[in-house]
Design a protein around this motif. Structure first.
Motif, PDB file in Angstrom:
ATOM      1  N   ARG A 115      -4.188   2.004  14.194  1.00 48.75           N
ATOM      2  CA  ARG A 115      -4.679   0.861  13.231  1.00 48.75           C
ATOM      3  C   ARG A 115      -6.105   1.046  12.945  1.00 48.75           C
ATOM      4  N   PRO A 163      -7.962  -1.674  10.199  1.00 48.57           N
ATOM      5  CA  PRO A 163      -8.065  -2.660   9.599  1.00 48.57           C
ATOM      6  C   PRO A 163      -9.522  -2.424   8.528  1.00 48.57           C
ATOM      7  N   ARG A 222      -7.761  -7.059   2.394  1.00 48.34           N
ATOM      8  CA  ARG A 222      -7.997  -6.800   3.964  1.00 48.34           C
ATOM      9  C   ARG A 222      -6.293  -6.173   4.131  1.00 48.34           C
ATOM     10  N   SER A 280      -1.524   1.931   8.891  1.00 47.69           N
ATOM     11  CA  SER A 280      -0.234   1.350   8.417  1.00 47.69           C
ATOM     12  C   SER A 280       0.206   1.822   7.182  1.00 47.69           C
ATOM     13  N   ASP A 312      -4.196  -2.868   6.620  1.00 39.56           N
ATOM     14  CA  ASP A 312      -4.518  -1.956   7.811  1.00 39.56           C
ATOM     15  C   ASP A 312      -4.102  -0.585   7.072  1.00 39.56           C
TER      16      ASP A 312
END
Length: 85
Positions: free
Chosen positions: A32, A34, A4, A9, A6
């Motif tokens: 963001r 995820p 998991r 990012s 981002d």
């Protein structure tokens, strides 16, 4: 193994690293996102595409879009491209 992370990012970091050394590499997408990925492999793949792009083009753009089920990453540049054969 997937982790998991981002995704946005990861892409922003790659773009920032190129920009920090003077290349015009930009990111467009959510702040963001995820999701499940292999962050190091993703960063390496995007960095390779950006590295190829900055060799032949003045500008490279990384675009991230997402649906409920998938993330889509597009890396494009304004270079001459590959000639048709």
């Amino acid at each position: 193994e997937l982790q998991r992370a981002d995704i946005a990012s990861v892409l922003q970091t790659v773009c920032a690293e190129f920009s920090d050394v003077g290349f015009s590499v930009s990111y467009t997408g959510p702040d963001r996102l995820p999701g499940l990925c292999k962050p190091n492999a993703l960063a390496r793949a995007i960095a390779n595409l950006c590295d190829n792009g900055v060799k032949f083009a003045p500008n490279v753009e990384v675009v991230l879009t997402a649906t409920d089920e998938a993330a889509f990453i597009e890396v494009s540049d304004n270079g001459p491209g590959i000639p048709e054969t």
